[in-house]
Design a protein around this motif. Structure first.
Motif, PDB file in Angstrom:
ATOM      1  N   LEU A  98      35.110  53.162  38.922  1.00 42.70           N
ATOM      2  CA  LEU A  98      35.567  53.959  40.056  1.00 42.70           C
ATOM      3  C   LEU A  98      34.395  54.595  40.788  1.00 42.70           C
ATOM      4  CD1 LEU A  98      37.944  55.096  41.659  1.00 42.70           C
ATOM      5  CD2 LEU A  98      38.072  56.977  40.026  1.00 42.70           C
ATOM      6  N   GLU A 101      36.567  52.570  32.981  1.00 45.33           N
ATOM      7  CA  GLU A 101      37.324  52.685  34.222  1.00 45.33           C
ATOM      8  C   GLU A 101      36.706  53.712  35.155  1.00 45.33           C
ATOM      9  OE1 GLU A 101      41.926  53.558  35.701  1.00 45.33           O
ATOM     10  OE2 GLU A 101      41.364  53.730  33.579  1.00 45.33           O
ATOM     11  N   ARG A 153      42.802  46.269  37.935  1.00 52.14           N
ATOM     12  CA  ARG A 153      43.513  47.021  36.907  1.00 52.14           C
ATOM     13  C   ARG A 153      44.907  47.386  37.409  1.00 52.14           C
ATOM     14  NH1 ARG A 153      40.320  49.106  32.781  1.00 52.14           N
ATOM     15  NH2 ARG A 153      38.080  48.772  33.046  1.00 52.14           N
ATOM     16  N   THR A 154      45.877  47.222  36.550  1.00 56.91           N
ATOM     17  CA  THR A 154      47.264  47.516  36.909  1.00 56.91           C
ATOM     18  C   THR A 154      47.754  48.848  36.342  1.00 56.91           C
ATOM     19  OG1 THR A 154      48.017  46.263  34.969  1.00 56.91           O
ATOM     20  CG2 THR A 154      47.812  45.067  37.065  1.00 56.91           C
ATOM     21  N   GLN A 155      47.046  49.417  35.384  1.00 54.07           N
ATOM     22  CA  GLN A 155      47.448  50.687  34.785  1.00 54.07           C
ATOM     23  C   GLN A 155      46.247  51.615  34.690  1.00 54.07           C
ATOM     24  OE1 GLN A 155      49.251  49.887  30.999  1.00 54.07           O
ATOM     25  NE2 GLN A 155      51.066  48.897  31.882  1.00 54.07           N
ATOM     26  N   ASN A 156      46.539  52.918  34.778  1.00 55.52           N
ATOM     27  CA  ASN A 156      45.500  53.942  34.677  1.00 55.52           C
ATOM     28  C   ASN A 156      45.247  54.249  33.204  1.00 55.52           C
ATOM     29  OD1 ASN A 156      43.687  55.966  35.144  1.00 55.52           O
ATOM     30  ND2 ASN A 156      45.179  57.415  35.977  1.00 55.52           N
ATOM     31  N   GLU A 157      44.066  53.830  32.713  1.00 54.21           N
ATOM     32  CA  GLU A 157      43.748  54.033  31.289  1.00 54.21           C
ATOM     33  C   GLU A 157      42.957  55.306  31.040  1.00 54.21           C
ATOM     34  OE1 GLU A 157      41.696  50.556  30.121  1.00 54.21           O
ATOM     35  OE2 GLU A 157      43.408  49.194  30.437  1.00 54.21           O
ATOM     36  N   GLY A 158      42.141  55.725  32.027  1.00 57.29           N
ATOM     37  CA  GLY A 158      41.337  56.921  31.846  1.00 57.29           C
ATOM     38  C   GLY A 158      40.155  56.738  30.921  1.00 57.29           C
TER      39      GLY A 158
END
Length: 384
Positions: free
Chosen positions: A51, A47, A38-43
């Motif tokens: 984690l 995700e 993943r390149t961006q934090n989607e929340g």
């Protein structure tokens, strides 16, 4: 108490059986694949689930019991003031690590951390054994710096099989400057627009050679300014002309009228004679139409300011099959330049300046760029 009632109590042993030693010695743990990066934090919930799964896999990997031979580790203590690790006890081969000083072996911060990661070093600080997590903060520092980037490159190259040592500029043996060197340096400066090296300019022979070249230049200019009908001074030019009369040779039938009508005046040089002809005049007229731009020599001088600090050579790379010896090393196979994140790649002139100023051998330049995501990209430069 009746002696017959005495029961022998065996102490509880903590030794492992041979089967347990073999099982724990070669204990493997497979980390489950995490899918695409993943390149961006989607929340998102997916995700967060990934984690938590990665953290659980890391805890399981760290909780696996392992056994190691404690006697197989070297012992070193970290000197915070000198920023080196002093080796107190060696174990194994250390011919590719560290540097000796006053009979003691010292390790750089990247060498100590690498040996600590591969399980070959026990590092102590203030009498306490340092863990790998504590060593990252102690050796690399808490704030962001170039140390982590340098260690990342050092670790990757060492694991790839290279012998990585700290760069040492090769000092060339002093060569005596001769008068011929000074003359060629003046000619290259005047004709080739190349700067004179500082070692030649500081020689006492350079002033005499420069003055002699200037005198010859003024002599040539003085001969050029003289009229073709006026003979120059024989003492200045060094030529003596024969004044005796000679019988005219018979002209060949195939000789052109231009050659028959050509008159050679006494005391004129070949250049002055050619300048009197019409082809030279046409050539000079065409040549004056060109827009000639003279290059600025200060941009190509090797004696000016040093190159940018981000373009310094950090490491020297040697191959294992070349017989590397730390006491008398041969020339490196590669010289490593490490670029920090978002740094521009060096140009041809910058690479040439680095090679000229640091007296590098005929080694190829390996420019390694480290991105913000700690990915390493290597580019090989070779200037023949």
């Amino acid at each position: 108490m009746d002696p017959a009632e005495v029961v022998e109590i065996q102490p509880k042993t903590s030794y492992l059986s041979p089967e347990e030693l073999i099982e724990l010695r070669h204990k493997d743990f497979e980390v489950p694949a995490g899918g695409l990066k993943r390149t961006q934090n989607e929340g998102s919930a997916a995700e967060l689930q990934e984690l938590h799964g990665a953290l659980d896999a890391l805890r399981a990997q760290l909780s696996v019991p392992r056994i190691e031979r404690l006697a197989g580790r070297a012992l070193a203590t970290w000197n915070k003031d000198q920023q080196v690790a002093e080796v107190l006890r060696k174990d194994g081969k250390f011919e590719n690590f560290g540097h000796s000083k006053q009979g003691k072996l010292f390790l750089e911060y990247y060498e100590a951390l690498f040996l600590l990661e591969v399980g070959r070093l026990q590092l102590e600080y203030c009498g306490t054994i340092v863990s790998i997590e504590q060593a990252y903060v102690l050796l690399l520092g808490e704030s962001e710096s170039e140390r982590f980037t340098h260690y990342l490159v050092y670790s990757a190259l060492s694991r790839a099989g290279y012998i990585v040592v700290r760069h040492q500029a090769v000092q060339e043996a002093p060569v005596p400057i001769t008068s011929a060197d000074c003359v060629w340096a003046v000619l290259k400066e005047k004709l080739g627009n190349k700067p004179v090296p500082s070692k030649i300019k500081e020689s006492p022979l350079f002033t005499a050679a420069e003055k002699r070249m200037e005198d010859l230049k003024q002599l040539i200019i003085g001969q050029k300014n003289q009229s073709p009908l006026e003979p120059g001074p024989e003492k200045a030019s060094g030529f003596h002309f024969d004044t005796r009369k000679r019988r005219a040779q018979s002209e060949s039938k195939g000789q052109s009228a231009t050659k028959r009508g050509r008159v050679v005046f006494a005391g004129t040089s070949l250049v002055d004679q050619l300048q009197m002809e019409s082809p030279y005049g046409k050539f000079q007229e065409i040549f004056q139409k060109f827009d000639i731009v003279r290059l600025d020599t200060k941009n190509y001088s090797m004696d000016n300011s040093p190159p940018d600090s981000s373009l310094q050579i950090i490491f020297d790379l040697h191959l294992h099959n070349e017989g590397f010896k730390k006491r008398s090393p041969k020339g490196p196979t590669f010289n490593v330049i490490i670029l920090p994140p978002q740094a521009a790649f060096p140009t041809h002139d910058e690479i040439f300046t680095i090679q000229s100023q640091q007296h590098v051998n005929n080694a190829q330049l390996l420019v390694i760029s480290v991105s913000e995501s700690k990915q390493i990209q290597a580019f090989l430069y070779f200037i023949s």
